[in-house]
Design a protein around this motif. Sequence first.
Motif, mmCIF file in Angstrom:
data_model
loop_
_atom_site.group_PDB
_atom_site.id
_atom_site.type_symbol
_atom_site.label_atom_id
_atom_site.label_comp_id
_atom_site.label_asym_id
_atom_site.label_seq_id
_atom_site.Cartn_x
_atom_site.Cartn_y
_atom_site.Cartn_z
ATOM 1 N N SER A 1 -10.059 2.212 1.957
ATOM 2 C CA SER A 1 -9.631 3.484 2.553
ATOM 3 C C SER A 1 -10.581 3.985 3.641
ATOM 4 N N ASN A 2 -9.890 4.490 4.874
ATOM 5 C CA ASN A 2 -10.288 4.983 5.756
ATOM 6 C C ASN A 2 -10.573 6.492 5.930
ATOM 7 N N PRO A 3 -11.234 6.998 6.889
ATOM 8 C CA PRO A 3 -11.365 8.577 7.173
ATOM 9 C C PRO A 3 -10.225 9.225 7.126
ATOM 10 N N SER A 4 -9.046 8.608 7.490
ATOM 11 C CA SER A 4 -7.914 9.451 7.833
ATOM 12 C C SER A 4 -7.089 9.519 6.318
ATOM 13 N N GLY A 5 -7.829 9.022 5.215
ATOM 14 C CA GLY A 5 -7.094 9.433 4.140
ATOM 15 C C GLY A 5 -5.927 8.308 3.776
ATOM 16 N N GLU A 6 -6.153 7.088 4.339
ATOM 17 C CA GLU A 6 -5.262 5.909 4.236
ATOM 18 C C GLU A 6 -5.904 4.732 3.703
ATOM 19 N N PHE A 7 -5.176 3.422 3.787
ATOM 20 C CA PHE A 7 -5.859 2.433 3.542
ATOM 21 C C PHE A 7 -5.518 1.294 4.485
ATOM 22 N N ASP A 8 -6.293 0.682 5.094
ATOM 23 C CA ASP A 8 -6.207 -0.613 5.840
ATOM 24 C C ASP A 8 -6.082 -1.514 4.726
ATOM 25 N N VAL A 9 -5.202 -2.383 5.117
ATOM 26 C CA VAL A 9 -4.818 -3.216 4.258
ATOM 27 C C VAL A 9 -5.678 -4.844 4.632
ATOM 28 N N LEU A 10 -6.567 -5.130 3.664
ATOM 29 C CA LEU A 10 -7.361 -6.291 3.819
ATOM 30 C C LEU A 10 -6.872 -7.591 3.430
ATOM 31 N N TYR A 11 -5.930 -7.552 2.499
ATOM 32 C CA TYR A 11 -5.323 -8.715 1.854
ATOM 33 C C TYR A 11 -4.042 -8.371 1.445
ATOM 34 N N ALA A 12 -3.028 -9.353 1.450
ATOM 35 C CA ALA A 12 -1.682 -9.201 0.975
ATOM 36 C C ALA A 12 -1.275 -10.707 0.532
ATOM 37 N N ALA A 13 -0.844 -10.545 -0.614
ATOM 38 C CA ALA A 13 -0.438 -11.781 -1.249
ATOM 39 C C ALA A 13 1.044 -12.396 -0.483
ATOM 40 N N ARG A 14 1.182 -13.778 -0.247
ATOM 41 C CA ARG A 14 2.268 -14.208 0.786
ATOM 42 C C ARG A 14 3.552 -13.866 0.210
ATOM 43 N N GLN A 15 3.781 -13.853 -1.029
ATOM 44 C CA GLN A 15 5.125 -13.405 -1.746
ATOM 45 C C GLN A 15 4.891 -12.620 -2.844
#
Lengths: 221, 386
Positions: B344-358
């Motif tokens: 989570s970031n200070p604007s109340g959203e999430f920075d995506v750190l990881y995503a499965a390839r499929q």
Amino acid sequence: MTEPRILQNFLGYRAVIVTEAPSAVSQLEATLTKLGLSVSFARIDAGNVHLGEDVLSGHQTILFIDADINVTIEALGQDRPPQLPVIGLIGVEAPSRLKAIMRLGATATLRKPVYGGSVYSALFVGVNAFRQRRTLMLQLEEQERRRHGRRFVMKAVVALMRASGCDEDAAYDRLRRESMRQRLPIEEYCERFMRALPGAHEQTTESQGTTSTEKSKRGGT
Amino acid sequence: MAARRYRIGVLFSDSGPYGTVSRALRNGALLAFEELRQQGSAGVDLEPVVVDPAGEPAKYPELAARLLSQGIKHVVGCYTSSSRKEVIPHFEKHDALLWYPSHYEGFESSDNVVYTGAAPNQHIIPLIEYLLAHVGRRAYCVGSNYIWAWENNRILRESLTAAGGSVVAERYLAVGETDHQKVVRSIVEARPDFVFNTLIGTSAYTFFRDLRAACTARGLAQARDIPIASCSLSEPELAEIGPHAMDGHLSSSVYFSGIESATNHGFVQTYNQLFPGGPRVSADAESAYIAVRLLAASIASAQSDNVEAVRAAVIGQRFEAPQGPVWIDPHTNHTFLTPRIGRSNPSGEFDVLYAARQPVQPDPYLVQTTPRFASGVQQGRLRVVR
């Protein structure tokens, strides 16, 4: 012998269902498949259930038996202790049926028609209760064997005291140390010790057939 | 020719201890209905029939029964597992379908439910893998005292134990409990590598604030020194936590509003236009949206709301959702989804750190990942004998 660990994932296990009403257990088959088990139905032929030796030997196999049919009881034999987990499928909740399923060694039950939401619980409890019971039986067998062997320990202690003039504690310590060195239970070592003494034949004839340490080592689920 | 109209039940709570998440679920469903209405070309006309159990457990089965007795065959609804389990018997009795959009702890697969939220292998397992690889091995578990927390903590404990890690403590608080002083003090003293949070609703929001404040008072940077990891912490919940403690938290989810794709941008824009008062767009909203869209496509394909026909039709549907492509697994009635880890970031959203390839196949019973034996039984321990 330690308490068996709780089994929770049945992936790769085999379920064998004994029933004459497959429609009542369609949810059982579907849910077991989702849980990672392979499912087969036992062949019922002229009132006889054909369970192969591979099923009865019990490696990673669970038997689901419909309590509403009689054939299964004859097929497994009433006096034979169960070598694999049995889960009863209950239709009529009558004492005769419940008694029959108990004598087959059932450790859990499912009501027919089987509801998918209850299968994992029955599987979990049934298999783990079976494992606990089997461990207790093996422990009991082991304790019984050792109890039987204690008289050889007493005889060996007395014989050693007479032969060497040592006291009881010293005799016992020597026997214990030697049994550990030979990696034998003290009871078994003492029986061998007595057999090896001159004139031992008369003393030990009544004990034949009681020394197998292999008795308690059994495979299975 | 006008499309045939089908009435669809919508069963989410507007208030109660988890009202924020539940409203996000309801909004996601309503967005899909609105989108279908505007498109008009989907070949199906769905009329939402909205009811509100207000977070009262007894109201769920009562309202579900009322909807089904009106001839409604499909209901999108429920957030907690307990409410789902309460209503399922009614769906079985009426042979109707519940479209259940919440992530949950698994170990269920009813023929009368289509599950569009994440199964445990799609949220907790990726989170544990991330924590072990990037954060540490000593966990402190805090959860609301019910099945969601118990089961997730079991999975965490088994995975950590297998990896040589440990659970420092496992604490449970009543749902709705907001006095966290004791547990916060214990956490700060224990200094675990991370806190695994399974508190829900208001309990969770106050806990985030209290731990942040306690750490700050001791000169600790909570997000760095004792990060909190959750399954499914969502954007509306960050807003509930508030601006002073909303940043730096790890969450495992199949959807974050910040996903970069044209489909997602369109989804977020429409959502914000329809629901300017919030809650903010989230995984819950997306999951309920997916449920209604898959339902609509299945009814259109089956040309009927007959449950058997829809159940068969949903298997072939593939929907381009805001998170990416999704489809139903025919073996479990759960959905192929794409796991992600966000911070989570200070604007109340999430920075995506990881995503499965499929998209990952759902495994509600965790048969592919659960250890054969349960942990917790201590045995085979060696000790030195002199």
